[in-house]
Design a protein around this motif. Structure first.
Motif, mmCIF file in Angstrom:
data_model
loop_
_atom_site.group_PDB
_atom_site.id
_atom_site.type_symbol
_atom_site.label_atom_id
_atom_site.label_comp_id
_atom_site.label_asym_id
_atom_site.label_seq_id
_atom_site.Cartn_x
_atom_site.Cartn_y
_atom_site.Cartn_z
ATOM 1 N N SER A 156 0.852 -1.187 0.000
ATOM 2 C CA SER A 156 0.000 0.000 0.000
ATOM 3 C C SER A 156 0.893 1.243 0.000
ATOM 4 O O SER A 156 2.074 1.172 0.347
ATOM 5 N N ALA A 157 0.302 2.382 -0.358
ATOM 6 C CA ALA A 157 1.061 3.635 -0.342
ATOM 7 C C ALA A 157 1.519 3.966 1.073
ATOM 8 O O ALA A 157 2.625 4.491 1.277
ATOM 9 N N ALA A 158 0.693 3.633 2.068
ATOM 10 C CA ALA A 158 1.062 3.914 3.460
ATOM 11 C C ALA A 158 2.311 3.147 3.867
ATOM 12 O O ALA A 158 3.159 3.667 4.611
ATOM 13 N N HIS A 159 2.444 1.912 3.400
ATOM 14 C CA HIS A 159 3.652 1.136 3.688
ATOM 15 C C HIS A 159 4.891 1.829 3.117
ATOM 16 O O HIS A 159 5.952 1.855 3.747
ATOM 17 N N VAL A 160 4.769 2.351 1.910
ATOM 18 C CA VAL A 160 5.899 3.042 1.273
ATOM 19 C C VAL A 160 6.313 4.255 2.097
ATOM 20 O O VAL A 160 7.497 4.464 2.387
ATOM 21 N N VAL A 168 11.776 9.216 -1.246
ATOM 22 C CA VAL A 168 11.150 9.058 -2.554
ATOM 23 C C VAL A 168 10.487 10.375 -2.938
ATOM 24 O O VAL A 168 9.900 11.056 -2.110
ATOM 25 N N ASP A 169 10.619 10.758 -4.198
ATOM 26 C CA ASP A 169 10.094 12.048 -4.645
ATOM 27 C C ASP A 169 8.571 12.078 -4.732
ATOM 28 O O ASP A 169 7.952 13.106 -4.492
ATOM 29 N N LEU A 170 7.976 10.928 -5.105
ATOM 30 C CA LEU A 170 6.526 10.892 -5.292
ATOM 31 C C LEU A 170 6.046 9.470 -5.049
ATOM 32 O O LEU A 170 6.674 8.505 -5.493
ATOM 33 N N VAL A 171 4.938 9.344 -4.318
ATOM 34 C CA VAL A 171 4.273 8.055 -4.134
ATOM 35 C C VAL A 171 2.964 8.102 -4.904
ATOM 36 O O VAL A 171 2.108 8.938 -4.627
ATOM 37 N N LEU A 172 2.826 7.225 -5.870
ATOM 38 C CA LEU A 172 1.609 7.167 -6.678
ATOM 39 C C LEU A 172 0.658 6.161 -6.019
ATOM 40 O O LEU A 172 0.939 4.965 -5.984
ATOM 41 N N ASP A 173 -0.422 6.643 -5.460
ATOM 42 C CA ASP A 173 -1.336 5.805 -4.685
ATOM 43 C C ASP A 173 -2.364 5.154 -5.599
ATOM 44 O O ASP A 173 -3.263 5.807 -6.119
ATOM 45 N N GLY A 174 -2.210 3.844 -5.769
ATOM 46 C CA GLY A 174 -3.154 3.096 -6.592
ATOM 47 C C GLY A 174 -3.891 2.037 -5.805
ATOM 48 O O GLY A 174 -4.368 1.051 -6.371
ATOM 49 N N GLY A 175 -3.972 2.227 -4.476
ATOM 50 C CA GLY A 175 -4.673 1.259 -3.640
ATOM 51 C C GLY A 175 -3.787 0.091 -3.241
ATOM 52 O O GLY A 175 -2.565 0.147 -3.339
ATOM 53 N N THR A 176 -4.415 -0.983 -2.795
ATOM 54 C CA THR A 176 -3.703 -2.166 -2.311
ATOM 55 C C THR A 176 -3.373 -3.094 -3.470
ATOM 56 O O THR A 176 -4.212 -3.320 -4.359
#
Length: 314
Positions: A156-160, A168-176
């Motif tokens: 998940s994005a939260a784990h990242v 990291v410059d950007l986290v692209l959140d696409g769900g689980t």
């Protein structure tokens, strides 16, 4: 890049995809969802961008990276495909299979991607967000799991964000992530042999149906990601094959073993694989100082789950 004090998160919509591609083309790092786990992507042709992956992860420089491609044509520019490789790509790409193949001369990859080897690990992912980023960037992307090296992989994005934060410059959140464990890695050997370097969602039986024969998971030198003896570690001692837990253990159950949390109450191995890293993250943050895991069958994808658990416990 990575100058922010905290991770920047963008939704994996059209604007987010365009933003991610711009960051990547500028040499930055973007965490991108795939059908397996979140990957920490950088342009694979840039020494500086790939070096940033190693710095962010604290990753050993002898551990090669998987290069993600949009299609077979792009992959063919980087590696030599024999008839066996073409059959595997036709059957399992896009999907959770990584092929370790001879690297083409003049492939244009950063040296650190292959960690000095004459082979390259290639995958054509199926996840819509990762495919959109690959298309928008227009070049192959090196993308190991988006977490600190040796730690629990992110689904998940939260784990990242918890693992890498501003690295990291950007986290692209696409769900689980759907599959929840990393891709199967298979190496095709000269003379017709083949070897599973890392078990995953594509099973040995599925590969045997295409290639013939059988393969054992190798314990030889590092040829691909996920082969380090200690990996996927939650930062606590982990005890395996535990139908019961001690008072100081956070118990991860399976099937009839309920535990504090379960991988799958119904004993579904696909569900267990999808939940594996999530429950390991939960165990890592639990008050108990130790983790115990119920027995997991070795059948099918169970082999991949047990591989990850064995390395988490190492």
């Amino acid at each position: 890049m990575t100058g922010n004090s905290q991770a920047t998160i963008a939704t994996a919509d059209e604007a987010g995809i365009a933003r991610a591609a711009a960051v990547l083309l500028a040499g930055g790092l973007v965490a991108v969802p795939t059908e397996t786990v979140y990957g920490l992507a950088a342009r694979a042709d840039s020494d500086a961008a790939v070096a940033a992956i190693y710095r962010a992860k604290g990753r050993p420089d002898f551990n090669p990276l998987i290069v993600h491609v949009i299609d077979l044509a792009q992959a063919d520019e980087l590696a030599l495909f024999d008839e066996r490789a073409l059959r595997l790509a036709a059957e399992f790409w896009p999907g959770a299979l990584t092929l370790v193949l001879p690297r083409r001369t003049g492939a244009g990859l950063a040296a650190a991607v292959t960690a000095g080897l004459e082979t390259v690990a290639l995958r054509c992912p199926a996840h819509g967000a990762m495919r959109a980023v690959l298309a928008a960037a227009g070049l192959p992307l090196a993308a190991p799991s988006a977490n600190r090296s040796g730690g629990v992989s992110p689904t998940s994005a939260a784990h990242v964000v918890a693992s890498l934060g501003p690295k990291v410059d950007l986290v692209l959140d696409g769900g689980t992530c759907e599959a929840g464990i990393e891709s199967t890695i298979v190496a095709l050997r000269p003379g017709g042999g083949w070897q599973i370097l890392r078990p995953g969602p594509i099973t040995g039986a599925q590969l045997s149906a295409i290639l013939g024969g059988s393969s054992d998971v190798t314990a030889s030198g590092i040829e691909a990601p996920g082969q380090l003896a200690s990996h996927y570690a939650p930062g606590k001692p982990v005890r395996l094959n535990a139908p019961e837990a001690a008072a100081d253990e956070f118990h991860i159950g399976f099937g009839p073993v309920a535990g504090n949390v379960t991988l799958s109450a119904s004993g579904d191995l696909a569900e267990a694989a999808a939940r594996l890293y999530s429950v390991l993250h939960e165990g890592a943050s639990a008050e108990q100082p130790r983790i115990a895991v119920a027995p997991i069958p070795q059948d099918g994808i169970g082999a991949a789950i047990n591989d990850r658990l064995k390395r988490a416990a190492a």
